[in-house]
Design a protein around this motif. Structure first.
Motif, PDB file in Angstrom:
ATOM      1  N   UNK A   1     -30.166  20.951  51.414  1.00  0.00           N
ATOM      2  CA  UNK A   1     -31.265  21.026  50.504  1.00  0.00           C
ATOM      3  C   UNK A   1     -30.603  20.956  49.051  1.00  0.00           C
ATOM      4  N   UNK A   2     -29.287  21.444  48.887  1.00  0.00           N
ATOM      5  CA  UNK A   2     -28.777  21.305  47.465  1.00  0.00           C
ATOM      6  C   UNK A   2     -28.311  19.678  47.187  1.00  0.00           C
ATOM      7  N   UNK A   3     -28.144  19.037  48.139  1.00  0.00           N
ATOM      8  CA  UNK A   3     -27.966  17.474  47.966  1.00  0.00           C
ATOM      9  C   UNK A   3     -29.105  16.664  47.555  1.00  0.00           C
ATOM     10  N   UNK A   4     -30.286  17.198  48.415  1.00  0.00           N
ATOM     11  CA  UNK A   4     -31.551  16.497  47.977  1.00  0.00           C
ATOM     12  C   UNK A   4     -31.995  16.700  46.743  1.00  0.00           C
ATOM     13  N   UNK A   5     -31.923  18.071  46.133  1.00  0.00           N
ATOM     14  CA  UNK A   5     -32.419  18.355  44.781  1.00  0.00           C
ATOM     15  C   UNK A   5     -31.535  17.851  43.883  1.00  0.00           C
ATOM     16  N   UNK A   6     -30.032  17.644  43.878  1.00  0.00           N
ATOM     17  CA  UNK A   6     -29.220  17.228  42.948  1.00  0.00           C
ATOM     18  C   UNK A   6     -29.641  15.481  42.847  1.00  0.00           C
ATOM     19  N   UNK A   7     -30.109  14.922  44.075  1.00  0.00           N
ATOM     20  CA  UNK A   7     -30.522  13.579  43.905  1.00  0.00           C
ATOM     21  C   UNK A   7     -32.204  13.308  43.204  1.00  0.00           C
ATOM     22  N   UNK A   8     -32.718  14.364  43.459  1.00  0.00           N
ATOM     23  CA  UNK A   8     -34.101  14.392  43.083  1.00  0.00           C
ATOM     24  C   UNK A   8     -34.162  15.656  42.189  1.00  0.00           C
ATOM     25  N   UNK A   9     -33.732  15.643  40.963  1.00  0.00           N
ATOM     26  CA  UNK A   9     -33.879  16.837  40.071  1.00  0.00           C
ATOM     27  C   UNK A   9     -35.361  17.351  39.624  1.00  0.00           C
ATOM     28  N   UNK A  10     -36.171  16.388  39.738  1.00  0.00           N
ATOM     29  CA  UNK A  10     -37.415  16.678  39.262  1.00  0.00           C
ATOM     30  C   UNK A  10     -38.421  17.242  40.241  1.00  0.00           C
ATOM     31  N   UNK A  11     -38.151  17.105  41.537  1.00  0.00           N
ATOM     32  CA  UNK A  11     -38.671  17.768  42.553  1.00  0.00           C
ATOM     33  C   UNK A  11     -38.887  19.198  42.674  1.00  0.00           C
ATOM     34  N   UNK A  12     -40.045  19.925  43.170  1.00  0.00           N
ATOM     35  CA  UNK A  12     -40.051  21.249  43.416  1.00  0.00           C
ATOM     36  C   UNK A  12     -39.246  21.751  44.463  1.00  0.00           C
ATOM     37  N   UNK A  13     -39.244  23.179  44.544  1.00  0.00           N
ATOM     38  CA  UNK A  13     -38.764  23.731  45.738  1.00  0.00           C
ATOM     39  C   UNK A  13     -39.522  23.454  47.053  1.00  0.00           C
ATOM     40  N   UNK A  14     -40.784  23.385  46.829  1.00  0.00           N
ATOM     41  CA  UNK A  14     -41.734  23.089  48.024  1.00  0.00           C
ATOM     42  C   UNK A  14     -41.654  21.555  48.413  1.00  0.00           C
ATOM     43  N   UNK A  15     -41.235  20.691  47.415  1.00  0.00           N
ATOM     44  CA  UNK A  15     -41.258  19.451  48.013  1.00  0.00           C
ATOM     45  C   UNK A  15     -40.002  19.302  48.481  1.00  0.00           C
ATOM     46  N   UNK A  16     -38.833  19.940  48.060  1.00  0.00           N
ATOM     47  CA  UNK A  16     -37.691  19.689  48.733  1.00  0.00           C
ATOM     48  C   UNK A  16     -37.456  20.269  50.026  1.00  0.00           C
ATOM     49  N   UNK A  17     -38.355  21.293  50.218  1.00  0.00           N
ATOM     50  CA  UNK A  17     -38.400  21.988  51.531  1.00  0.00           C
ATOM     51  C   UNK A  17     -38.978  21.321  52.441  1.00  0.00           C
ATOM     52  N   UNK A  18     -39.927  20.537  52.331  1.00  0.00           N
ATOM     53  CA  UNK A  18     -40.794  19.621  53.008  1.00  0.00           C
ATOM     54  C   UNK A  18     -39.982  18.430  53.344  1.00  0.00           C
ATOM     55  N   UNK A  19     -39.119  17.858  52.433  1.00  0.00           N
ATOM     56  CA  UNK A  19     -38.442  16.682  52.465  1.00  0.00           C
ATOM     57  C   UNK A  19     -37.285  16.723  53.469  1.00  0.00           C
ATOM     58  N   UNK A  20     -36.745  17.944  53.616  1.00  0.00           N
ATOM     59  CA  UNK A  20     -35.493  18.272  54.267  1.00  0.00           C
ATOM     60  C   UNK A  20     -35.859  18.806  55.669  1.00  0.00           C
ATOM     61  N   UNK A  21     -37.330  19.309  55.673  1.00  0.00           N
ATOM     62  CA  UNK A  21     -37.755  19.755  56.993  1.00  0.00           C
ATOM     63  C   UNK A  21     -37.249  20.905  57.500  1.00  0.00           C
ATOM     64  N   UNK A  22     -37.184  21.930  56.525  1.00  0.00           N
ATOM     65  CA  UNK A  22     -36.694  23.276  57.002  1.00  0.00           C
ATOM     66  C   UNK A  22     -37.917  24.289  57.117  1.00  0.00           C
TER      67      UNK A  22
END
Length: 223
Positions: free
Chosen positions: A50-71
């Motif tokens: 989750x941390x790596x995803x947000x570091x690569x996509x800093x303008x994403x929201x927490x919900x978008x990150x959660x869905x992208x990583x499928x947690x």
């Protein structure tokens, strides 16, 4: 140090500092008891994803990150893990899109004038056209570490289309702000000369009756 200052330095809540202080005064220890507290819902591997995803996509929201990583966790848990990793949701700096030519021209100007004295800059009048525009997207947030507000990775670039705009002309100097004038329609040569003669110069002469340096800000691509 006071409780508020400690909370600010370590970026924690006021209540966290108070509770730790009470615990230390009572037990001379702030360690959590073995087996106490709520178990973690994320393992180290999921934390890293989750941390790596947000570091690569800093303008994403927490919900978008959660869905992208499928947690299968809550958005609040994502925000807590990101905050623990030093990534806080902050208001993003929003800037106009700059080409390489824009950046190079600004760098050349800065290098040319970096050694100018304060007395020199006190004689300079800066004047420019400015467009105040409505923004249809509202506040922009970004997950980033502290002190990196203007790092290009965390700056939101914006275009000029799709907005309602008001065009003005103004000047400023070391003494403060000067006159401001609303521009009707597109700024052409005749209107520019009229603004200089009837708006800029009379107001500048109030502060600078003798000599001054007029610094017109020209953008790359303009005449």
């Amino acid at each position: 140090m006071g409780v508020c200052e400690i909370a600010r330095v370590f970026d924690v809540s006021h209540s966290t500092v108070v509770n730790l202080k009470k615990k230390w005064e009572e037990f001379q220890c702030i360690d959590r008891k073995v087996g106490s507290g709520r178990p973690k819902v994320m393992n180290n591997e999921e934390d890293t994803r989750i941390v790596d995803y947000v570091r690569q996509n800093p303008f994403s929201t927490a919900e978008e990150a959660r869905c992208a990583v499928k947690l299968s966790i809550s958005s609040q848990t994502v925000r807590r893990r990101l905050r623990f990793s030093g990534l806080e949701a902050r208001c993003a700096a929003v800037k106009e899109i700059l080409t390489d030519a824009h950046k190079q021209a600004r760098l050349v100007f800065a290098q040319k004038h970096v050694d100018k004295s304060v007395d020199f800059w006190k004689t300079v009048i800066f004047s420019d056209e400015k467009t105040f525009s409505s923004c249809p997207n509202g506040l922009v947030t970004v997950y980033r570490p502290q002190n990196l507000r203007f790092d290009p990775m965390y700056v939101k670039e914006r275009g000029r289309s799709g907005r309602f705009s008001v065009h003005v002309w103004e000047w400023m100097c070391a003494e403060g702000l000067g006159a401001i004038w609303k521009i009707d329609g597109n700024l052409d040569g005749m209107q520019y000369v009229s603004i200089l003669e009837n708006i800029i110069m009379p107001s500048v002469r109030i502060l600078y009756p003798d000599q001054f340096i007029f610094q017109q800000i020209i953008k790359i691509g303009q005449g």
